[in-house]
Design a protein around this motif. Structure first.
Motif, PDB file in Angstrom:
ATOM      1  N   VAL A 199     -70.182  29.501  18.611  1.00 48.06           N
ATOM      2  CA  VAL A 199     -70.407  29.565  17.159  1.00 48.06           C
ATOM      3  C   VAL A 199     -69.218  28.957  16.430  1.00 48.06           C
ATOM      4  O   VAL A 199     -69.370  28.115  15.534  1.00 48.06           O
ATOM      5  CB  VAL A 199     -70.627  31.021  16.691  1.00 48.06           C
ATOM      6  N   GLU A 200     -68.011  29.382  16.828  1.00 46.16           N
ATOM      7  CA  GLU A 200     -66.818  28.890  16.133  1.00 46.16           C
ATOM      8  C   GLU A 200     -66.654  27.386  16.351  1.00 46.16           C
ATOM      9  O   GLU A 200     -66.173  26.673  15.473  1.00 46.16           O
ATOM     10  CB  GLU A 200     -65.594  29.656  16.617  1.00 46.16           C
ATOM     11  N   ASP A 201     -67.068  26.923  17.520  1.00 45.39           N
ATOM     12  CA  ASP A 201     -66.920  25.499  17.839  1.00 45.39           C
ATOM     13  C   ASP A 201     -67.870  24.611  17.036  1.00 45.39           C
ATOM     14  O   ASP A 201     -67.476  23.563  16.540  1.00 45.39           O
ATOM     15  CB  ASP A 201     -67.143  25.319  19.362  1.00 45.39           C
ATOM     16  N   VAL A 202     -69.126  25.022  16.921  1.00 40.29           N
ATOM     17  CA  VAL A 202     -70.097  24.068  16.356  1.00 40.29           C
ATOM     18  C   VAL A 202     -70.743  24.463  15.024  1.00 40.29           C
ATOM     19  O   VAL A 202     -71.241  23.594  14.310  1.00 40.29           O
ATOM     20  CB  VAL A 202     -71.249  23.755  17.357  1.00 40.29           C
ATOM     21  N   ALA A 203     -70.752  25.750  14.679  1.00 36.55           N
ATOM     22  CA  ALA A 203     -71.580  26.151  13.537  1.00 36.55           C
ATOM     23  C   ALA A 203     -70.893  25.899  12.189  1.00 36.55           C
ATOM     24  O   ALA A 203     -69.686  26.072  12.045  1.00 36.55           O
ATOM     25  CB  ALA A 203     -71.964  27.623  13.663  1.00 36.55           C
ATOM     26  N   ASP A 204     -71.692  25.471  11.228  1.00 33.09           N
ATOM     27  CA  ASP A 204     -71.191  25.315   9.860  1.00 33.09           C
ATOM     28  C   ASP A 204     -71.310  26.619   9.084  1.00 33.09           C
ATOM     29  O   ASP A 204     -70.499  26.910   8.211  1.00 33.09           O
ATOM     30  CB  ASP A 204     -72.001  24.233   9.132  1.00 33.09           C
ATOM     31  N   ARG A 205     -72.341  27.378   9.383  1.00 34.80           N
ATOM     32  CA  ARG A 205     -72.574  28.678   8.740  1.00 34.80           C
ATOM     33  C   ARG A 205     -73.182  29.609   9.768  1.00 34.80           C
ATOM     34  O   ARG A 205     -73.650  29.153  10.804  1.00 34.80           O
ATOM     35  CB  ARG A 205     -73.591  28.528   7.595  1.00 34.80           C
ATOM     36  N   ALA A 206     -73.208  30.891   9.447  1.00 31.38           N
ATOM     37  CA  ALA A 206     -73.830  31.829  10.379  1.00 31.38           C
ATOM     38  C   ALA A 206     -74.512  32.965   9.620  1.00 31.38           C
ATOM     39  O   ALA A 206     -74.125  33.307   8.496  1.00 31.38           O
ATOM     40  CB  ALA A 206     -72.797  32.396  11.339  1.00 31.38           C
ATOM     41  N   TYR A 207     -75.545  33.502  10.273  1.00 36.35           N
ATOM     42  CA  TYR A 207     -76.225  34.702   9.780  1.00 36.35           C
ATOM     43  C   TYR A 207     -76.066  35.794  10.825  1.00 36.35           C
ATOM     44  O   TYR A 207     -76.063  35.499  12.035  1.00 36.35           O
ATOM     45  CB  TYR A 207     -77.717  34.452   9.602  1.00 36.35           C
ATOM     46  N   LEU A 208     -75.986  37.007  10.346  1.00 39.38           N
ATOM     47  CA  LEU A 208     -75.961  38.151  11.261  1.00 39.38           C
ATOM     48  C   LEU A 208     -77.257  38.931  11.092  1.00 39.38           C
ATOM     49  O   LEU A 208     -77.652  39.285   9.979  1.00 39.38           O
ATOM     50  CB  LEU A 208     -74.765  39.054  10.945  1.00 39.38           C
ATOM     51  N   MET A 209     -77.911  39.151  12.207  1.00 43.17           N
ATOM     52  CA  MET A 209     -79.183  39.848  12.172  1.00 43.17           C
ATOM     53  C   MET A 209     -79.034  41.208  12.825  1.00 43.17           C
ATOM     54  O   MET A 209     -78.369  41.361  13.859  1.00 43.17           O
ATOM     55  CB  MET A 209     -80.194  39.040  12.964  1.00 43.17           C
ATOM     56  N   LEU A 210     -79.662  42.204  12.215  1.00 42.57           N
ATOM     57  CA  LEU A 210     -79.577  43.559  12.735  1.00 42.57           C
ATOM     58  C   LEU A 210     -80.901  44.254  12.471  1.00 42.57           C
ATOM     59  O   LEU A 210     -81.380  44.281  11.340  1.00 42.57           O
ATOM     60  CB  LEU A 210     -78.439  44.278  12.004  1.00 42.57           C
ATOM     61  N   LYS A 211     -81.489  44.771  13.542  1.00 37.62           N
ATOM     62  CA  LYS A 211     -82.757  45.501  13.415  1.00 37.62           C
ATOM     63  C   LYS A 211     -83.766  44.783  12.520  1.00 37.62           C
ATOM     64  O   LYS A 211     -84.346  45.393  11.618  1.00 37.62           O
ATOM     65  CB  LYS A 211     -82.492  46.905  12.872  1.00 37.62           C
ATOM     66  N   GLY A 212     -83.922  43.517  12.741  1.00 37.34           N
ATOM     67  CA  GLY A 212     -84.964  42.772  12.037  1.00 37.34           C
ATOM     68  C   GLY A 212     -84.627  42.357  10.622  1.00 37.34           C
ATOM     69  O   GLY A 212     -85.510  41.893   9.885  1.00 37.34           O
ATOM     70  N   GLU A 213     -83.370  42.524  10.249  1.00 31.43           N
ATOM     71  CA  GLU A 213     -82.982  42.085   8.904  1.00 31.43           C
ATOM     72  C   GLU A 213     -81.723  41.236   8.972  1.00 31.43           C
ATOM     73  O   GLU A 213     -80.900  41.406   9.875  1.00 31.43           O
ATOM     74  CB  GLU A 213     -82.725  43.300   8.004  1.00 31.43           C
ATOM     75  N   ILE A 214     -81.571  40.346   7.981  1.00 33.70           N
ATOM     76  CA  ILE A 214     -80.324  39.594   7.866  1.00 33.70           C
ATOM     77  C   ILE A 214     -79.361  40.470   7.052  1.00 33.70           C
ATOM     78  O   ILE A 214     -79.674  40.862   5.922  1.00 33.70           O
ATOM     79  CB  ILE A 214     -80.551  38.256   7.131  1.00 33.70           C
ATOM     80  N   VAL A 215     -78.211  40.772   7.659  1.00 33.58           N
ATOM     81  CA  VAL A 215     -77.298  41.672   6.948  1.00 33.58           C
ATOM     82  C   VAL A 215     -76.000  40.988   6.526  1.00 33.58           C
ATOM     83  O   VAL A 215     -75.200  41.578   5.809  1.00 33.58           O
ATOM     84  CB  VAL A 215     -76.956  42.922   7.800  1.00 33.58           C
ATOM     85  N   ASP A 216     -75.786  39.777   6.999  1.00 32.88           N
ATOM     86  CA  ASP A 216     -74.569  39.073   6.583  1.00 32.88           C
ATOM     87  C   ASP A 216     -74.811  37.582   6.724  1.00 32.88           C
ATOM     88  O   ASP A 216     -75.610  37.141   7.545  1.00 32.88           O
ATOM     89  CB  ASP A 216     -73.383  39.510   7.455  1.00 32.88           C
ATOM     90  N   GLU A 217     -74.093  36.828   5.917  1.00 32.36           N
ATOM     91  CA  GLU A 217     -74.233  35.378   5.974  1.00 32.36           C
ATOM     92  C   GLU A 217     -72.937  34.754   5.512  1.00 32.36           C
ATOM     93  O   GLU A 217     -72.262  35.305   4.644  1.00 32.36           O
ATOM     94  CB  GLU A 217     -75.358  34.925   5.027  1.00 32.36           C
ATOM     95  N   GLY A 218     -72.534  33.640   6.104  1.00 35.04           N
ATOM     96  CA  GLY A 218     -71.357  32.944   5.606  1.00 35.04           C
ATOM     97  C   GLY A 218     -70.578  32.227   6.678  1.00 35.04           C
ATOM     98  O   GLY A 218     -71.172  31.671   7.612  1.00 35.04           O
ATOM     99  N   ASP A 219     -69.257  32.281   6.542  1.00 36.86           N
ATOM    100  CA  ASP A 219     -68.363  31.584   7.458  1.00 36.86           C
ATOM    101  C   ASP A 219     -68.572  32.096   8.890  1.00 36.86           C
ATOM    102  O   ASP A 219     -68.516  33.305   9.146  1.00 36.86           O
ATOM    103  CB  ASP A 219     -66.918  31.849   7.010  1.00 36.86           C
ATOM    104  N   PRO A 220     -68.786  31.194   9.832  1.00 38.46           N
ATOM    105  CA  PRO A 220     -69.113  31.608  11.198  1.00 38.46           C
ATOM    106  C   PRO A 220     -68.067  32.550  11.804  1.00 38.46           C
ATOM    107  O   PRO A 220     -68.445  33.540  12.435  1.00 38.46           O
ATOM    108  CB  PRO A 220     -69.152  30.293  11.972  1.00 38.46           C
TER     109      PRO A 220
END
Ligand SMILES: Nc1ncnc2c1ncn2[C@@H]1O[C@H](COP(=O)(O)OP(=O)(O)OP(=O)(O)O)[C@@H](O)[C@H]1O
Ligand SMILES: [Mg+2]
Lengths: 307, 235
Positions: free
Chosen positions: B195-216
């Protein structure tokens, strides 16, 4: 050629591409339209009451490396074809037969074949039988009686993997003498209302005779394929193996009955069967690469029948 | 490029797995989705592709602003969307060459893609995709098949699973190649370095929901520290 009919076109769907010099016999409906013999290969034929009788005889010791073509078919929509054939391979002779069976435009076609095959001592026959029954299928009944003499080898490969099949009943009985070998495989793709019954029975009567039967079939969307592969081991040292792999898609149905009989303590026979469905995930993966569902299933079935 | 809007998805005759998932991937971006086992990442990937087994109760998936939610898989693929499965199919009887060629414009390009995922086409082209490929080889073949399509949006579901540590660096390069060939990438993974190597952004998923988004880096930390259940400790 008969009446402007291009034989090459009729048999093209079965992969027919013989050089004009290749020995052959071509039967269109109830007429033998082309015969080409070769040194060591005698072909005779006659038609009586709509039934074609043909005899191929390979003389002792003659070996044919290039295949001899046996093409039968009906190029139009309706018709009946009845063929009774005898193939005799004399001692030490060997021949490879490309059999093309083509009914490219069939709507109402009946094809009946009775074949008697006699392999004398140390001879060999390889039959590659490719069928194409068009997009509607035909009614087909074939009965083979094969006598494999001492040390002789019979290789038979049957294939119908394009278009429809129709209603097919295929029975092959083989008897194998001392040291003789049978290898028979069949690959069939049945779709829609196709009903296929195949029965192959081998009796290993001579010491050290061997047989392997292999069936691969796909039954797709309502089609039905029933396979019986039977080997009976009746002498010392005989070996036999039956293998079936069959897959279904939709409401296709398959059945596979390997029958093994042993009446001599020195015989050893085995069988393997794998029946299953085409995996949804495989289809969907190919669809994610851009194939339609039908194209994906075709590719998977083709790979399975070939593999 | 790819937009997922308020997606609510249930397993066929089963429980709700995704509830109100929204995310987007812009042209030229590599966007990661991280989250613990069972949080719904693969369900999201398969719903985006249109695979069977799930029922979309609410929401939409858009490609270039147009809804594809009612399109069959191959229609989505023909619009440039594709998916690399977490556990790729085995394809009994199909050769590697045949499989990779399915979406490729020609054989030469399919071979080039195999080469780029680290599989010598001379050795692998005629091999069967079935049982005799290792897990890692199957993952590479899967990536080659995706690359071969020159997709506009590629969803990669855990391409790192089963790939050995030494090859992980290559994997980053492979993903960047897929991007350089014109794809926006949605990368599902548990691998922090990747993720740190290639991603421009990231989402965090938990129990079927997106709970965080932003800097990888931050999102991955968040995931690793508490599984996303607490306010982010690295902020
Ligand atoms: N067809 C199904 N029927 C019932 N439950 C399902 C189905 N598919 C997935 N689930 C459940 O939904 C949840 C999410 O599964 P999913 O495979 O999407 O998780 P994931 O985030 O990809 O996990 P992993 O990191 O292990 O790959 C899991 O609890 C799983 O058991
Ligand atoms: Mg998953």
């Amino acid at each position: 050629m008969s009446g402007g009919l291009n034989v090459d076109d009729v048999f093209a769907p079965t992969g027919f591409h013989a050089s004009p010099d290749a020995p052959r016999i071509v039967v269109i409906e109830d007429k033998v339209v082309n015969v080409k013999e070769a040194e060591g290969l005698e072909i005779s034929s006659e038609t009586e009451d709509g039934t074609v009788r043909a005899e191929l005889r390979v003389l002792p010791g003659y070996e044919f490396e290039e295949p001899v073509h046996f093409c039968v078919g009906i190029p139009w929509e309706r018709g009946v074809q009845r063929i009774i054939t005898r193939i005799i391979v004399e001692e030490g002779a060997s021949i490879s037969l490309m059999s093309h069976c083509s009914f490219p435009r069939a709507e109402d076609v009946l094809h009946e074949m009775e074949a008697e095959i006699i392999l004398h001592k140390d001879s060999s026959l390889k039959v590659t039988d490719v069928h194409y029954h068009g997009e509607n299928g035909v009614r087909l009944r074939a009965v083979y009686d094969v006598d494999v003499g001492p040390g002789a080898e019979y290789d038979s490969s049957f294939k119908i993997t394009r278009g429809r099949i129709g209603e097919m009943e295929w029975i092959s009985r083989m008897r194998v003498d001392e040291g003789g070998v049978v290898r028979a495989d069949a690959a069939m793709k049945a779709v829609d209302e196709d009903v296929v019954d195949v029965e192959e029975v081998v009796r290993l009567v001579g010491e050290n005779a061997r047989a392997s039967l292999e069936f691969k079939a796909a039954a797709i969307d309502g089609a039905e394929v029933n396979v019986v592969g039977e080997i009976s081991g009746e002498a010392d040292g005989v070996r036999g193996h039956v293998e079936c792999s069959e897959i279904i898609k939709g409401d296709g149905r398959v059945s596979s009955v390997p029958k093994l009989r042993v009446s001599h303590p020195g015989a050893r026979l085995t069988h393997e069967a794998a029946l299953g469905t085409i995996e949804r995930k495989e289809v969907e993966t190919l669809m994610a690469r851009g194939l339609t569902e039908e194209e994906a299933v075709d590719l998977l079935v083709e790979a399975m029948l070939r593999g | 490029m790819l937009e997922v809007k308020d997606l609510k998805v249930a397993a066929e005759n089963g429980p709700v797995i995704l509830d109100g998932v929204s995310l987007d991937v812009e042209e030229g971006e590599i966007v990661a989705v991280v989250g613990p086992n069972g949080s719904g990442k693969s369900t999201l990937a398969k719903t985006i592709m249109g695979c069977s087994g799930y029922e979309v109760l609410e929401g939409d998936v858009l490609l270039d602003g147009e809804s594809v939610i009612d399109l069959p898989i191959h229609e989505r693929a023909r619009r440039g969307l594709t998916l690399a499965w977490q556990d790729p199919a085995r394809f009994e009887g199909l050769t590697v060459g045949e499989y990779v060629s399915v979406g490729a414009k020609d054989e030469e390009w399919a071979k080039e893609c195999l080469y780029r995922v680290g599989l010598d086409p001379k050795e692998y082209w005629d091999r069967e995709c079935g049982e005799n490929l290792s897990g890692g080889e199957r993952k590479r073949v899967e990536l080659a098949a995706v690359m071969a399509m020159k997709p506009r949006v590629a969803v990669l579901d855990e391409p790192d699973a089963g790939i050995d540590m030494a090859s992980m660096k290559d994997l980053g390069e492979i993903i960047k190649t897929i991007k350089d060939e014109g794809a926006a990438v949605l990368l599902i993974t548990h691998n922090r370095d990747l993720v740190e190597d290639v991603a421009d952004r990231a989402y965090l998923m938990l129990k079927g929901e997106i709970v965080d988004e932003g800097d990888p880096k931050r999102v991955v930390q968040h995931c690793l520290v508490c599984g996303g259940t607490e306010p982010c400790p690295v902020d």
